[in-house]
Design a protein around this motif. Structure first.
Motif, PDB file in Angstrom:
ATOM      1  N   SER A 133     -12.565 -10.353   5.391  1.00  0.00           N
ATOM      2  CA  SER A 133     -13.663 -10.414   4.426  1.00  0.00           C
ATOM      3  C   SER A 133     -14.539  -9.169   4.539  1.00  0.00           C
ATOM      4  O   SER A 133     -14.689  -8.592   5.616  1.00  0.00           O
ATOM      5  CB  SER A 133     -14.513 -11.663   4.668  1.00  0.00           C
ATOM      6  N   TYR A 169     -14.272 -11.055  -4.370  1.00  0.00           N
ATOM      7  CA  TYR A 169     -13.507 -10.857  -3.143  1.00  0.00           C
ATOM      8  C   TYR A 169     -14.211 -11.611  -2.024  1.00  0.00           C
ATOM      9  O   TYR A 169     -15.412 -11.887  -2.116  1.00  0.00           O
ATOM     10  CB  TYR A 169     -13.409  -9.359  -2.798  1.00  0.00           C
ATOM     11  N   PRO A 170     -13.508 -11.962  -0.952  1.00  0.00           N
ATOM     12  CA  PRO A 170     -14.164 -12.636   0.179  1.00  0.00           C
ATOM     13  C   PRO A 170     -15.177 -11.706   0.846  1.00  0.00           C
ATOM     14  O   PRO A 170     -14.920 -10.510   1.000  1.00  0.00           O
ATOM     15  CB  PRO A 170     -13.004 -12.960   1.126  1.00  0.00           C
ATOM     16  N   THR A 172     -18.516 -11.613   4.001  1.00  0.00           N
ATOM     17  CA  THR A 172     -19.106 -12.286   5.153  1.00  0.00           C
ATOM     18  C   THR A 172     -20.281 -11.466   5.656  1.00  0.00           C
ATOM     19  O   THR A 172     -20.591 -10.388   5.115  1.00  0.00           O
ATOM     20  CB  THR A 172     -18.061 -12.506   6.270  1.00  0.00           C
TER      21      THR A 172
END
Length: 275
Positions: A133, A169-170, A172
């Motif tokens: 991520s 998109y991922p 984090t």
């Protein structure tokens, strides 16, 4: 804690301009260059509401995250200026290692691949990943100055306290991974790591060593990738980056393709038969 330079960076001549909120640290840095600043200036903030990503995409830095830009002013050989983005990626990944040694990061997910076991990985050309991520993005912007010098704003945006959820998109953040470091602590480590890695880069003369170190952290190395090039999709195996830091893949016909700019995708997107 307020923003401050690492002693190593301060002794090397770097300067700091810190803000609570800015529109864009890159824009401020380039303004300082036009005003005559000689460079080696860090412009930092914990919130940015008018920043940009690659290809003009909006990039907002949420409260508590890190927006940091280093202003460099180059006077002579400008051919390696763009490779400062690789210096930035290496510097940031080392700083993240230093401030978040216990972050909960999985190894070998779709964004990793290739047997790479580094905790924070570098996605060509300008992202830092954790567990596949996006943790951070890097953007270089530049302007020519009177006399032929080139001002470069090396912009680094890091998800420290929070990450965006309205992106395709991922993503984090350090907080989501269980790390307790704040933006100020991360910047302190970043300013320290940059000072050492830029010395290795040495105006581009040490680019080969930078390339080798970057490849040790490369996400997706040896795995299938898809690269979007102005509406076209090129697929193949990510083999390396070349001496000019171009992305090198081998397609299904065994041909080597060198890519200077494009959006890279791993995993299911890369394996799909259509875009």
């Amino acid at each position: 804690m307020s923003f401050r330079l690492a002693p190593h960076a301060a002794s090397a001549g770097f300067q700091l301009e810190a803000h609570d909120v800015v529109s864009s640290t890159n824009a401020l840095a380039l303004d300082r260059a036009r005003e005559g600043h000689p460079g080696n200036l860090w412009v930092v903030s914990k919130k940015q509401d008018g920043g940009r990503g690659r290809r003009g995409r909006p990039w907002a830095t949420l409260e508590g995250n890190l927006a940091a830009t280093l202003l460099k002013v180059l006077h002579n050989d400008l051919s390696h200026a763009a490779t400062l983005g690789f210096v930035a990626g290496l510097s940031l990944s080392e700083a993240l290692d230093a401030v978040a040694p216990n972050a909960r990061i999985s190894i070998g997910l779709d964004g990793g691949g290739g047997g790479n076991v580094r905790r924070f990985e570098l996605k060509w050309p300008n992202d830092v990943l954790a567990s596949g991520s996006k943790m951070a993005g890097i953007l270089l912007e530049s302007t020519m100055l009177p006399g032929g010098s080139l001002a470069i704003a090396v912009g680094i945006g890091v998800n420290v306290a929070a990450y965006p959820t309205d992106v395709p998109y991922p993503a984090t953040s350090l907080a989501a991974l269980g790390a307790r470091a704040d933006a100020e602590t991360l910047f302190l480590a970043l300013s320290d790591a940059w000072t050492d890695i830029e010395r290795v880069w040495d105006g581009g003369r040490g680019l080969s060593a930078i390339r080798d170190r970057w490849l040790q952290r490369a996400a997706g190395l040896g795995s299938e990738v898809a690269v979007q090039l102005e509406g076209n999709i090129v697929r193949g195996i990510f083999e390396t980056i070349d001496q000019d830091c171009r992305f090198v893949i081998r397609d299904a016909q065994g041909e080597t393709i060198k890519i200077a700019a494009g959006d890279v995708h791993f995993g299911a997107v890369a394996s799909a038969g259509s875009s």
